[in-house]
Design an enzyme around this catalytic site. Structure first.
Site: not given
Ligand code: BEZ
Length: 209
Positions: A45
């Site tokens: 994210c």
């Molecule tokens: C991420 O943004 O890295 C992420 C968020 C939730 C689950 C898996 C990855």
């Protein structure tokens, strides 16, 4: 009821990092890239938010406003934005919706219960100035989106609207576009005086650049 392409984007008024917004009023005469992500302070994210911020000029040149959402609150968003700016070497200016009660995420079917009951998957809605949903894409939590594709599809939708055309597989700006079968060859000759390539009566390419 699930949302579909061509539906009016459900309107809402909500708190964001840029203050309260009413979706339809905020979109105004622009297009909107409305996207969800699972959570603040997560790596994938962080890169997506950074990329969106870095592409501010590209979105603006397409008259498109980015709007993020996660089911975190404003306080977390504002703290996280400082990290995004720091780590992605950018200045994030677009609003991020705070949706801790998952109301908007559920309205847009961004919660996929077999993934998480509370966090959104990576949904994309491209909304046009008439507030119609023009594109929907859904990515899993562990795969970051391709922002070249997001810009490309906005370009494709805008060139299609402007010229009454469609775009072929792997089209990129500058490439030839397709005259839809609903346009007769006679009408196509009048509409595209520059001429067009007719490979088949139903497969016609034209340069509108
Ligand atoms: C991420 O943004 O890295 C992420 C968020 C939730 C689950 C898996 C990855």
């Amino acid at each position: 009821m699930s949302l579909r392409i061509g539906d009016t984007a459900p309107n809402f008024t909500v708190n964001t990092t840029a203050g309260e917004i009413n979706l339809h009023d905020w979109i105004g005469d622009s297009w909107c890239f409305f996207f969800s992500h699972p959570a603040d302070f997560t790596p994938v994210c962080t890169t997506e938010m950074g990329r969106t911020a870095q592409l501010a000029g590209e979105f603006a040149s397409r008259n498109t406003k980015p709007l993020g959402l996660s089911t975190d609150g404003i306080k977390e968003h504002l703290e996280w934005i400082k990290d995004v700016d720091d780590t992605q070497n950018t200045t994030l200016k677009f609003p991020i919706i705070a949706d801790p009660d998952t109301k908007i995420a559920r309205l847009y079917d961004m919660i996929h219960p077999n993934e998480s009951d509370t966090a959104a998957v990576r949904s994309v809605f491209i909304i046009d100035p008439n507030k119609k949903i023009r594109l929907m894409m859904t990515y899993p939590m562990n795969v970051g989106r391709n922002f070249d594709e997001i810009l490309r599809v906005i370009d494709a939708l805008q060139i299609a609207d402007k010229n009454g055309v469609a775009t072929p597989a792997d089209w990129i700006p500058g490439g030839k576009v397709i005259i839809p079968p609903s346009v007769s060859s006679e009408d196509a000759k009048a509409k595209f005086p520059q001429g067009f390539d007719e490979i088949r009566p139903y497969l016609r390419f034209v340069d509108v650049n």
